[in-house]
Design a protein around this motif. Sequence first.
Motif, PDB file in Angstrom:
ATOM      1  N   LYS A  90       0.714  -1.238   0.121  1.00 52.14           N
ATOM      2  CA  LYS A  90       0.048  -0.107   0.012  1.00 52.14           C
ATOM      3  C   LYS A  90       0.823   1.284  -0.070  1.00 52.14           C
ATOM      4  O   LYS A  90       1.786   1.394   0.651  1.00 52.14           O
ATOM      5  N   SER A 115       0.008  11.276  -8.414  1.00 55.66           N
ATOM      6  CA  SER A 115      -0.688  10.681  -7.743  1.00 55.66           C
ATOM      7  C   SER A 115      -1.484   9.762  -8.808  1.00 55.66           C
ATOM      8  O   SER A 115      -1.850   8.699  -8.582  1.00 55.66           O
ATOM      9  N   ASP A 116      -1.721  10.221  -9.749  1.00 59.10           N
ATOM     10  CA  ASP A 116      -2.495   9.386 -11.070  1.00 59.10           C
ATOM     11  C   ASP A 116      -1.369   8.425 -11.491  1.00 59.10           C
ATOM     12  O   ASP A 116      -1.896   7.512 -11.617  1.00 59.10           O
ATOM     13  N   VAL A 119      -1.484   5.769  -9.122  1.00 57.50           N
ATOM     14  CA  VAL A 119      -2.643   4.755  -9.006  1.00 57.50           C
ATOM     15  C   VAL A 119      -2.704   3.841 -10.271  1.00 57.50           C
ATOM     16  O   VAL A 119      -3.082   2.696 -10.293  1.00 57.50           O
ATOM     17  N   ASP A 124      -5.476  -0.063  -6.626  1.00 56.35           N
ATOM     18  CA  ASP A 124      -6.041   0.081  -5.495  1.00 56.35           C
ATOM     19  C   ASP A 124      -4.981   0.433  -4.346  1.00 56.35           C
ATOM     20  O   ASP A 124      -5.250   1.222  -3.329  1.00 56.35           O
ATOM     21  N   ARG A 127      -3.717   4.041  -4.017  1.00 58.27           N
ATOM     22  CA  ARG A 127      -4.658   5.087  -3.502  1.00 58.27           C
ATOM     23  C   ARG A 127      -4.192   5.614  -2.014  1.00 58.27           C
ATOM     24  O   ARG A 127      -3.891   4.768  -1.105  1.00 58.27           O
ATOM     25  N   HIS A 128      -3.701   6.841  -2.009  1.00 59.66           N
ATOM     26  CA  HIS A 128      -2.984   7.295  -0.858  1.00 59.66           C
ATOM     27  C   HIS A 128      -3.556   8.519  -0.151  1.00 59.66           C
ATOM     28  O   HIS A 128      -4.207   9.238  -0.701  1.00 59.66           O
TER      29      HIS A 128
END
Length: 155
Positions: A90, A115-116, A119, A124, A127-128
């Motif tokens: 994660k 970020s994009d 992911v 999943d 996702r942070h």
Amino acid sequence: MSIDAKLAELGITLPEAAAPIANYVGYNVSGNLVVVSGQIPLKDGRVAYTGKVGVSVTPEVAKEAAALCFINVMAQLKAACGGDLGRVKKVLRLGGFIAAPADFTGHAPIMNGASDLCVAVFGDAGRHARTTIGVPSLPADACCEVEALVEISPA
């Protein structure tokens, strides 16, 4: 699909993890957590995106720079995982720093470049939580910098 296959599908080849430019390490592992030091937009050993966003760098270009920063984060993470990004359980947090004048307020969309991509690569698990802040300057006049906190599985 493996992380390496996903990177290949996205046309991304990870560089070797960059050596620190001062008295720190590129990453630190404690238990099942990896802290990745801030990564600037290095490509082929040089800063690919310099300047201030909203002055000499457009937000669109800065978003590309943030994605490159995340590529460099992944290079450090791969080194921390002994070469196996499949150990990433994660991505807990990304931190973004955007070099911009005091009146600039469009930081969040720029950080979406990192970020994009996170992911897109990790699904999943990518996702942070995130913090994005504006700063007056960054090392080597980079326009942005990205750091990470990641949970990994044991070797």
